[in-house]
Design a protein around this motif. Sequence first.
Motif, PDB file in Angstrom:
ATOM      1  N   ILE A 131      -5.433  -6.929 -11.346  1.00  0.00           N
ATOM      2  CA  ILE A 131      -7.012  -7.333 -11.479  1.00  0.00           C
ATOM      3  C   ILE A 131      -7.788  -8.125 -12.430  1.00  0.00           C
ATOM      4  N   LEU A 175     -13.766  -5.121  -7.259  1.00  0.00           N
ATOM      5  CA  LEU A 175     -12.470  -5.302  -6.238  1.00  0.00           C
ATOM      6  C   LEU A 175     -13.197  -4.957  -4.808  1.00  0.00           C
ATOM      7  N   VAL A 176     -11.979  -5.248  -4.266  1.00  0.00           N
ATOM      8  CA  VAL A 176     -12.351  -4.704  -2.551  1.00  0.00           C
ATOM      9  C   VAL A 176     -10.704  -4.246  -2.761  1.00  0.00           C
ATOM     10  N   ALA A 177      -9.958  -4.968  -2.469  1.00  0.00           N
ATOM     11  CA  ALA A 177      -8.822  -3.930  -1.642  1.00  0.00           C
ATOM     12  C   ALA A 177      -7.644  -3.939  -2.821  1.00  0.00           C
ATOM     13  N   PHE A 178      -6.883  -3.205  -2.964  1.00  0.00           N
ATOM     14  CA  PHE A 178      -5.539  -2.870  -3.930  1.00  0.00           C
ATOM     15  C   PHE A 178      -4.850  -1.966  -3.845  1.00  0.00           C
ATOM     16  N   ALA A 179      -3.109  -2.618  -3.743  1.00  0.00           N
ATOM     17  CA  ALA A 179      -2.269  -1.365  -4.044  1.00  0.00           C
ATOM     18  C   ALA A 179      -0.935  -1.879  -4.464  1.00  0.00           C
ATOM     19  N   ARG A 180      -0.414  -0.580  -5.002  1.00  0.00           N
ATOM     20  CA  ARG A 180       0.694  -0.404  -6.372  1.00  0.00           C
ATOM     21  C   ARG A 180       1.892  -0.092  -5.294  1.00  0.00           C
ATOM     22  N   MET A 181       2.754  -1.071  -5.515  1.00  0.00           N
ATOM     23  CA  MET A 181       3.898  -0.859  -3.929  1.00  0.00           C
ATOM     24  C   MET A 181       4.341   0.204  -5.398  1.00  0.00           C
ATOM     25  N   ASP A 182       5.235   1.004  -4.654  1.00  0.00           N
ATOM     26  CA  ASP A 182       6.161   2.061  -5.050  1.00  0.00           C
ATOM     27  C   ASP A 182       7.293   1.145  -6.040  1.00  0.00           C
ATOM     28  N   VAL A 239      -1.138  -2.467 -13.024  1.00  0.00           N
ATOM     29  CA  VAL A 239      -2.520  -2.287 -12.779  1.00  0.00           C
ATOM     30  C   VAL A 239      -3.293  -3.598 -13.091  1.00  0.00           C
ATOM     31  N   ARG A 290       2.470  -8.354   0.392  1.00  0.00           N
ATOM     32  CA  ARG A 290       3.461  -6.954   0.102  1.00  0.00           C
ATOM     33  C   ARG A 290       4.382  -7.428   0.542  1.00  0.00           C
ATOM     34  N   LEU A 300      -7.378  -6.748   3.666  1.00  0.00           N
ATOM     35  CA  LEU A 300      -6.215  -6.014   4.186  1.00  0.00           C
ATOM     36  C   LEU A 300      -4.615  -6.686   4.230  1.00  0.00           C
TER      37      LEU A 300
END
Lengths: 126, 126, 126, 126
Positions: B54, B36-43, B50, B15, B8
Amino acid sequence: MTDLEQALEVLARARAAAEEIGVPMCIAVVDDGGHLVAFARMDGAKFLTVDMAIGKAWTAASAGVPGSVLGALVEQNPRAAAVFSTATDGRFLAGEGGLPLPGGGAIGVSGGTGDQDEIVAKAGLG
Amino acid sequence: MTDLEQALEVLARARAAAEEIGVPMCIAVVDDGGHLVAFARMDGAKFLTVDMAIGKAWTAASAGVPGSVLGALVEQNPRAAAVFSTATDGRFLAGEGGLPLPGGGAIGVSGGTGDQDEIVAKAGLG
Amino acid sequence: MTDLEQALEVLARARAAAEEIGVPMCIAVVDDGGHLVAFARMDGAKFLTVDMAIGKAWTAASAGVPGSVLGALVEQNPRAAAVFSTATDGRFLAGEGGLPLPGGGAIGVSGGTGDQDEIVAKAGLG
Amino acid sequence: MTDLEQALEVLARARAAAEEIGVPMCIAVVDDGGHLVAFARMDGAKFLTVDMAIGKAWTAASAGVPGSVLGALVEQNPRAAAVFSTATDGRFLAGEGGLPLPGGGAIGVSGGTGDQDEIVAKAGLG
């Protein structure tokens, strides 16, 4: 549309609930289109559950109903689950732990029993 | 092993860098096994990216070298990229934006130009 | 037919050659049908190369000629590699490091440069 | 991390046990990420069982529990096995013959009855 800040809040609430019951989980949040927005695998959660959490979120978003409702329907027609799974390239995964989010999109949780997954998914809704 | 808190932090740094250059991105962190451990897609980041993020993370973890190094190798051998992609069920994705993490695992970033993806991935390393 | 003892001897010879040049590799031996008989991933060999070694062995067994010969043919027709790869579900992998075995079956090696892979595969033949 | 020497010792112990009961088997050892480290198909073992052994090892590594435990769970929920199989691109294979290794990674054995596979997998653990 699910924005990232909302998705991270959903993740944080679900993660807190999973920590409270002491079960490491995978938690996925997807948008209206079933596409991943945010994901977290807690320490100790097995990698088998990565695809399960994402699949549950995708399925709840795609159908607009909780995975447990779909799971109950599928139990009355055992062939359906395998067919839906293949037809969707493995994305279809009905059962506890998948819930549509009030503002759109869905959460998917995997790593515990069905009941534990459902508790954590509900906590994510806030 | 890549734990969630570390992942994170990597996500948050990446980010912040993407926000600084004003390009919405998908950011993925995987463990040593490419999971996968953590993922974020920004607005505003497109859902096409995606799987790209990955895939870049998986590829950097699987090869233990930056995706840009693999990308340069593949450019000398154009048929290799398509073949490697199919051989790995579409997971192989070489190019800027994929970097092994010092403590194990890897980060993958997608959504901008190759240069932008690389800047954001490097920022993730801290 | 490739029996296990022969396959393990092929593996041991190839592994010794890889150790001699100091490059950790994946080494696969398949039978006439292209099916795996024996496999070893040396410490430090990246997991990206698991499928590459198996693919090279499968390809050499399926065609009955060295992967380098197929690779040269494919270079004259760049579309062919991608098409063959997809048509065989990703198993087709031409290039250095894949060789038919004199008694049937084939060896596939991945982890180094093309030249290094070929040296190690040849060492496997004894 | 599962190193090759350890994996080969696991293979050798399992193979000796399979020879003792006179059943030719496929034996796979994977690392923590489910990626192949070592594999052997004994003379007479059918090539159908190659992917079964690898799948059992992957599944035990991915879930961190014996395949027989997962198999019992899946028997209570018949649709789950097919769905999990598709969701994981066919890698999920629960049942006897898949066991996590004490030092990390897992062994998968296929070729006999469930009981025979389990005896051989246990022998691999030493």
